[in-house]
Enzyme design. Structure first.
Site, mmCIF file in Angstrom:
data_model
loop_
_atom_site.group_PDB
_atom_site.id
_atom_site.type_symbol
_atom_site.label_atom_id
_atom_site.label_comp_id
_atom_site.label_asym_id
_atom_site.label_seq_id
_atom_site.Cartn_x
_atom_site.Cartn_y
_atom_site.Cartn_z
ATOM 1 N N LYS A 43 51.371 44.325 43.018
ATOM 2 C CA LYS A 43 50.936 44.871 44.193
ATOM 3 C C LYS A 43 51.795 44.782 45.312
ATOM 4 C CE LYS A 43 46.398 46.537 43.051
ATOM 5 N NZ LYS A 43 45.596 45.808 41.871
ATOM 6 N N PHE B 256 38.828 41.879 37.132
ATOM 7 C CA PHE B 256 39.738 42.845 36.703
ATOM 8 C C PHE B 256 41.118 42.366 36.721
ATOM 9 C CE2 PHE B 256 42.870 46.329 37.500
ATOM 10 C CZ PHE B 256 42.365 47.137 36.522
ATOM 11 N N ASP C 171 45.214 35.048 39.026
ATOM 12 C CA ASP C 171 45.422 36.348 39.227
ATOM 13 C C ASP C 171 45.280 36.582 40.637
ATOM 14 O OD1 ASP C 171 45.768 39.136 39.578
ATOM 15 O OD2 ASP C 171 44.475 39.541 37.836
HETATM 16 C C1 LIG Z 1 45.483 45.802 40.397
HETATM 17 C C2 LIG Z 1 45.222 44.674 39.756
HETATM 18 C C3 LIG Z 1 45.850 44.275 38.460
HETATM 19 C C4 LIG Z 1 46.344 45.340 37.859
HETATM 20 O O1 LIG Z 1 47.779 45.736 38.390
HETATM 21 P P1 LIG Z 1 48.791 46.973 37.678
HETATM 22 O O2 LIG Z 1 49.725 46.982 38.718
HETATM 23 O O3 LIG Z 1 47.700 48.123 38.109
HETATM 24 O O4 LIG Z 1 48.690 46.604 36.405
HETATM 25 C C5 LIG Z 1 45.444 43.160 37.820
HETATM 26 N N1 LIG Z 1 44.727 42.147 38.540
HETATM 27 C C6 LIG Z 1 44.163 42.388 39.885
HETATM 28 C C7 LIG Z 1 43.432 41.162 40.587
HETATM 29 C C8 LIG Z 1 44.384 43.653 40.369
HETATM 30 O O5 LIG Z 1 43.893 43.842 41.791
#
Ligand SMILES: *Cc1c(COP(=O)(O)O)cnc(C)c1O
Length: 396
Positions: free
Chosen positions: A246, A130, A217
């Site tokens: 986050k 994700f 990420d």
């Molecule tokens: C939450 C998340 C995102 C996206 O972040 P947003 O602030 O919602 O755009 C991308 N990568 C990972 C691993 C995430 O947990």
């Protein structure tokens, strides 16, 4: 309640409205109390209404909220210094969300590839990953539900199974246009998928051998959650790019794309930008978060209390029929059942506990790093009772 009639139906929120919070506790508008084991989806690492963050944003708001990146921003430079010191990397681009931080990483990888003369540069991404909801990041995401209906997708992503080095080696042997690998050190949204301990090191080696960028990420795993500032620090390596969002602002929107010099230098004035990104308010929050995590030793705490939580969950649930696996690192924990368990989320809410269920089968816990021993006890007690009775009902 019809209060949502003018909101787009992108979410189907539960029937609860929170009014205020303190640490790992939330109160709804009826005065009912909840234990928050999700922390706004790994955002409120310091818990709710942490006084240091409140003070920092209040003080900054009385001085200056926004000026734009046409001018120097001292808080932004300070926060970049801190992030580079903590990560071992060199330069930061600030955005307002995780998806935007990943967009920056994707753009750097493409610019890096195009500068090298690679035609149509490709980025390896993983199944079940994700990376966000913008067009490029949803195209990078390995989940059809996130993509369906939004075709045409952004091209240039090459999909590989997660935690499978052979698949990456195979791509390396057969493709000439790969320029980067983008991967979560632990897959969060997919249900806390923890790869082999040497996975990132082996990816690093393949990236080095092929002159690819390793882009991690860490939007969910970063900021101490796994018991290191960054999850990659459980290994002996440096990535080329790390993305954060986050927990960086404890709820104030901020994202960061942190890169080493080799990756960062492809970005020139005008290459990329953001009106809000790195504004004085968001960076004041980020600075307060980092200072507090250090002062309260919350990285170490995530490791120790995460182990304690995981031990307690094992003790309470290991011998329960239908509990398949308890896994994770630090305060990022997944409990996989042998049947779909979405209904547990609203049952837990009724019992005053906030959790999520990912990929239908996995209960996900992402409590604040400040969660107390007592709250860990309550969490384990409430959750294990819920899981037992859920599995019994399902079996009946
Ligand atoms: C939450 C998340 C995102 C996206 O972040 P947003 O602030 O919602 O755009 C991308 N990568 C990972 C691993 C995430 O947990």
């Amino acid at each position: 309640m019809s209060d949502n009639q003018h909101l787009m139906t992108t979410y189907a929120p539960m029937d609860v409205t929170f009014d205020h919070g303190e640490g790992a506790v939330l109160w709804d508008t009826e005065g009912k109390q909840y234990l928050d084991a999700l922390a706004g989806i790994a955002v409120c690492g310091l818990g709710h209404a942490h006084p240091a963050v409140t003070a920092a944003i209040t003080e900054q708001a009385t001085k200056l909220v926004h000026t734009s990146n046409l001018y120097q921003i001292q808080n932004q430079q300070r926060l970049a210094d801190e992030l580079c010191r903590l990560s071992g990397l060199d330069r930061v681009f600030f955005a307002n969300s995780g998806a935007e931080a990943n967009e920056a990483a994707i753009k750097i990888a493409r610019m890096y590839g195009n500068n090298k003369g690679v035609s149509s540069p490709g980025i390896i991404v993983m199944e079940n990953s994700f990376h966000g909801r913008t067009m490029a990041t949803l195209s990078a995401t390995g989940n059809r539900h996130v993509q369906a209906g939004f075709e045409p997708l952004v091209q240039g992503f090459i999909r590989a199974p997660f935690n499978n080095i052979d698949a990456i080696e195979n791509i390396a042997a057969n493709s000439s246009n790969v320029v980067a690998v983008m991967v979560e050190p632990i897959q969060g949204e997919a249900g806390i998928n923890v790869p082999a301990t040497d996975y990132l090191n082996r990816l690093r080696k393949i990236c080095d051998d092929n002159n690819w960028l390793l882009m991690l990420d860490e939007i969910q795993t970063g900021m101490g959650r796994t018991g290191q500032w960054f999850a990659f620090q459980h290994n002996d390596l440096l990535p080329d790019i790390v993305t954060l969002a986050k927990a960086l602002g404890n709820g104030v929107p901020i994202g960061a794309c942190i890169a080493n010099s080799k990756a960062a230098e492809v970005m020139k004035p005008g290459s990329h930008g953001s009106t809000f990104g790195g504004n004085p308010l968001a960076c004041a929050a980020g600075l307060a978060v980092i200072k507090t995590i250090a002062q309260e030793k919350l990285v170490e705490r995530a490791a120790t209390i995460g182990t304690r939580l995981s031990d307690k969950l094992h003790a309470a649930l290991d011998n329960v029929d239908g509990v398949k696996e308890i896994r994770g690192l630090g305060l990022m924990i997944g409990i996989q059942l042998d049947k779909p368990c979405k209904p547990l989320v609203s049952e837990a809410l009724r019992q005053g506990l906030l959790i999520s269920v990912q990929s239908d089968y996995v209960i996900r816990l992402l409590p604040p790093l400040t969660i107390s021993e007592q709250q860990i006890e309550t969490l384990t007690g409430t959750l294990s009772t819920l899981v037992r009775s859920f599995l019994q009902q399902e079996a009946a």
